[in-house]
Scaffold this active site. Structure first.
Site, mmCIF file in Angstrom:
data_model
loop_
_atom_site.group_PDB
_atom_site.id
_atom_site.type_symbol
_atom_site.label_atom_id
_atom_site.label_comp_id
_atom_site.label_asym_id
_atom_site.label_seq_id
_atom_site.Cartn_x
_atom_site.Cartn_y
_atom_site.Cartn_z
ATOM 1 N N GLY A 1 9.377 3.551 10.271
ATOM 2 C CA GLY A 1 9.527 3.611 11.718
ATOM 3 C C GLY A 1 8.405 2.844 12.395
ATOM 4 O O GLY A 1 7.325 3.383 12.633
ATOM 5 N N THR B 1 16.037 1.082 10.110
ATOM 6 C CA THR B 1 17.074 0.952 9.084
ATOM 7 C C THR B 1 17.145 2.194 8.202
ATOM 8 O O THR B 1 16.112 2.634 7.677
ATOM 9 C CB THR B 1 16.777 -0.283 8.208
ATOM 10 O OG1 THR B 1 16.737 -1.430 9.045
ATOM 11 C CG2 THR B 1 17.829 -0.457 7.130
ATOM 12 N N GLU C 1 6.270 -5.193 1.696
ATOM 13 C CA GLU C 1 7.592 -5.271 2.329
ATOM 14 C C GLU C 1 8.077 -6.722 2.337
ATOM 15 O O GLU C 1 9.225 -7.010 2.016
ATOM 16 C CB GLU C 1 7.526 -4.739 3.762
ATOM 17 C CG GLU C 1 8.884 -4.732 4.451
ATOM 18 C CD GLU C 1 8.814 -4.335 5.920
ATOM 19 O OE1 GLU C 1 7.798 -4.644 6.566
ATOM 20 O OE2 GLU C 1 9.784 -3.729 6.409
ATOM 21 N N THR D 1 9.067 -0.599 14.571
ATOM 22 C CA THR D 1 9.437 -1.342 15.776
ATOM 23 C C THR D 1 9.767 -0.409 16.937
ATOM 24 O O THR D 1 10.419 0.625 16.756
ATOM 25 C CB THR D 1 10.644 -2.254 15.476
ATOM 26 O OG1 THR D 1 10.307 -3.080 14.371
ATOM 27 C CG2 THR D 1 11.015 -3.103 16.663
#
Lengths: 261, 398
Positions: B127, B161, B252, B129
């Site tokens: 979490g 996402t 990432e 953005t």
């Protein structure tokens, strides 16, 4: 129970095999090497037996230095130890020499049972399991696609053609060559791959096994003198026209060209 | 002699493990495609089969239930899955969050979460953005207020996402507001903090955002209103989360690059197969035409260049090289990988002609996935900014 598994490193089935320029073997440069698929059934059989009855699984492989990779695959699947016969003195062994070496390891290790693939898929000799059993004076069952054991007796099934199975009871110690259908070999998981790095790998020389002069190229009674690609098959011919005419033409061709009638 | 471009034997075994864990699903290709690409649901049994290989334990040491094979191994595994059409953003995010917890979390936190992440029992999303913050993390507004032994978190996150299927979310917050930092003359990097939050906790509302581009997943607007989180779920120190956050973005990017490599290979394979079979003029397959074969050969060449960049970045992370270097390598890999993915899908579509748009071949779905990778998790332009500034030493542009 001390479970021996024999495995061989062979070219991947998808590799395009090309004879080496001097005819002494195959071009090995681009070959991806794998554990012979039938040997994977043997590894799995060994692991399942260990899970059921305890003990340890020792994989044994004869070949050049790279054969260690194949043994590592089996260690990553869960085998406990490996014995690698990559000494120069073993290279060029024929099936008899290979069997002498493997049988000597079996004696030295004190195996209670041996699993191997029904044949290695490179040269497809289908000889080593039987010769090893002969040298050890153990019973053997080949092409096993079902295995159960109870104490000193194993009950196995083997396909004998016509879709039929033969059921054989075998007293242990014995050699079993494994074929498709016996099990679904597990893959090497990441933890397994990691653990395999620190599992012991032993190496013996022909002298360690008291086999000087009995193994390797010089002792081979079967010698491979050259390698060549099979001749390309001529393409097929499609007959055309009415069925009756096609039949007449086919019979004529079989008689006059193929000369089989 | 220290440079070696061959994959290690263990990496080959990982590729093999990925291929074999998918074998039981071979008869369900159509059903899986429908579920993942059309319904945007990644089947749980497929997730379980992938995690049974130990892939999620690669970045986690044995001590915490993992196997410690490292990020390079994880990247190779994720690439091998994507190569077969099974990219999964939560594999990337869970691995990234695990690396963050491992490097920044307390011993208690590691014991609590890492074993379940290693086994695949726990999926993590990220979490980060917000409607007004993303590329610029310093503008994060989601705020965690101390309340006894707990924190109360309020704010909004967007484009999150897989928040619906994730068991936990690694959440970027502020523990000191930007305004307070400015007033007190504190640097702008001060005041950030990372928390582990249950997306199903009271006070959290998930609203699906109808976006495209992430196979098997939905993105969400996450609204948080006084969500109570114990202080033990704070990753690292309050106010000091900036470094942990930025360092976590590297894995990432590396894993996103690995996914993009796999996706490119998947599309290339589809295109090559089609080009070898399809005949339009005479009996020659269209792959004989250089207008078809040359662009595919280019994709093939670029694929190896991107793989090397990706493996180098993952290797540097595993070597614990300084974060600046890892960041530079990660950015380069991610940039090139996402550019290639778009090109690879585009060339596959062009090769397939009208079938490039057919749902049966599915290539058109991958166009969205590839295109998304040029925008997220970081845009190509932000990477160029980074490389220009930090690698070339040019003036900052923003």
């Amino acid at each position: 129970m001390k479970i021996g598994v024999f495995l061989k490193q062979v070219p991947d089935t998808e590799t395009k095999i090309r004879p080496a320029g001097d005819g002494s073997g195959i071009e090995s440069g681009d070959v991806k090497w794998i554990v012979s698929p039938y040997d994977e059934f043997a590894v799995e059989a060994g692991l399942q037996l260990k899970e059921k009855s305890g003990g340890e699984v020792v994989v044994v492989s004869l070949g050049p230095a790279r054969t260690l990779d194949a043994a590592r695959t089996a260690l990553a699947m869960g085998a406990d130890r490996a014995v690698i016969l990559d000494d120069e003195g073993f290279q060029g062994s024929d099936p008899l020499g290979t069997s002498r070496a493997l049988a000597a390891v079996a004696r030295k290790e004190g195996f209670d049972i041996i699993f191997c693939g029904r044949q290695a898929i490179d040269e497809d000799n289908n000889q080593v399991p039987q010769i090893v059993a002969g040298l050890l004076d153990w019973p053997h069952a080949s092409w096993v696609n079902s295995f159960e054991s109870e104490g000193e007796m194993a009950t196995v099934k083997r396909p004998i053609g016509g879709g039929k199975l033969e059921v054989v009871k075998v007293r242990l110690p014995a050699v079993f060559s494994c074929t498709k259908g016996l099990n679904e070999p597990r893959y090497a998981s990441l933890p397994g791959i990691m653990k395999a790095k620190s599992k012991p790998v032993a190496r013996y020389t022909p002298a360690d096994l008291e086999l000087d002069g009995q193994v390797g190229a010089s002792a081979a009674v079967v010698q491979l003198t050259s390698y060549q690609m099979p001749q390309a098959r001529p393409s097929g011919r499609m007959l055309e026209g009415e069925v009756g005419d096609q039949v007449k033409e086919l019979v004529r061709l079989l008689r006059q060209e193929a000369k089989v009638l | 002699m220290s440079l070696n471009f061959n994959l290690g034997e263990e990496h080959v075994l990982i590729q093999d493990a990925m291929a074999k864990c998918l074998e039981p699903f071979r008869g369900r290709q159509e059903e899986l495609k429908q579920s993942i690409l059309v319904e945007r649901k990644f089947p749980q049994d497929l997730w379980d089969a992938i995690c049974a290989t130990g892939l999620m334990g690669a970045v986690i040491p044995e001590k915490y239930g993992g196997n410690g094979m490292g990020l390079l191994s994880c990247a190779i595994g994720i690439e091998a899955l994507a190569e077969r059409g099974f990219g999964n953003a939560l594999l990337v995010l869970t691995a990234m969050d695990a690396a963050c917890i491992l490097r920044n979390g307390t011993e208690e936190m590691k014991q609590k979460y890492l074993p379940k992440m290693a086994s695949g029992e726990m999926k993590f999303c990220f979490g980060h953005t917000e409607p007004d913050a993303g590329s610029n993390a310093f503008r994060t507004r989601t705020f965690a207020k101390k309340d006894g032994d707990d924190y109360l978190i309020s704010g909004q996150k967007t484009f999150i996402t897989g928040a619906d299927v994730a068991d936990r979310m690694l959440l970027t917050c502020r523990t000191t507001s930007r305004e307070a930092c400015a007033e007190q003359g504190l640097p702008k990097a001060f005041g950030l903090a990372l928390f582990i939050v249950d997306p199903k906790a009271p006070g959290i509302e998930l609203r699906p955002i109808p976006t495209r581009g992430i196979e098997g997943m939905t993105q969400f607007l996450v609204h948080m209103d006084n969500v109570r989180v114990p202080a033990s779920d704070l990753v690292g120190e309050p106010d000091m989360g900036a470094m942990a956050l930025f360092n976590s973005l590297n894995p990432e990017r590396i894993l996103a690059a690995a996914s993009a490599c796999g996706l490119s290979k998947h599309c290339l394979d589809i295109a090559v197969k089609y080009a070898n079979e399809r005949a339009v003029f005479k009996e020659r397959p269209i792959g004989a035409y250089q207008a078809i074969s040359h662009p595919l050969a280019q994709v093939r060449i670029e694929l190896d260049s991107v793989r090397l960049l990706t493996h180098r970045a993952a290797w540097a992370f595993d070597q614990d090289m300084n974060p600046g270097t890892v960041g530079n390598y990660s950015n380069m890999a991610k940039y090139q990988a996402s550019e290639l993915a778009v090109k690879a899908v585009d060339r596959a579509i062009q090769t397939l002609g009208g079938y490039g748009f057919s749902e049966e071949y599915g290539v058109i779905y991958y166009y969205e996935a590839a295109r998304l990778l040029r925008t997220a998790p970081i845009s190509s332009e932000m990477i160029l900014n980074f490389v220009a500034e930090h690698d070339l030493g040019l003036p900052r542009s923003y």
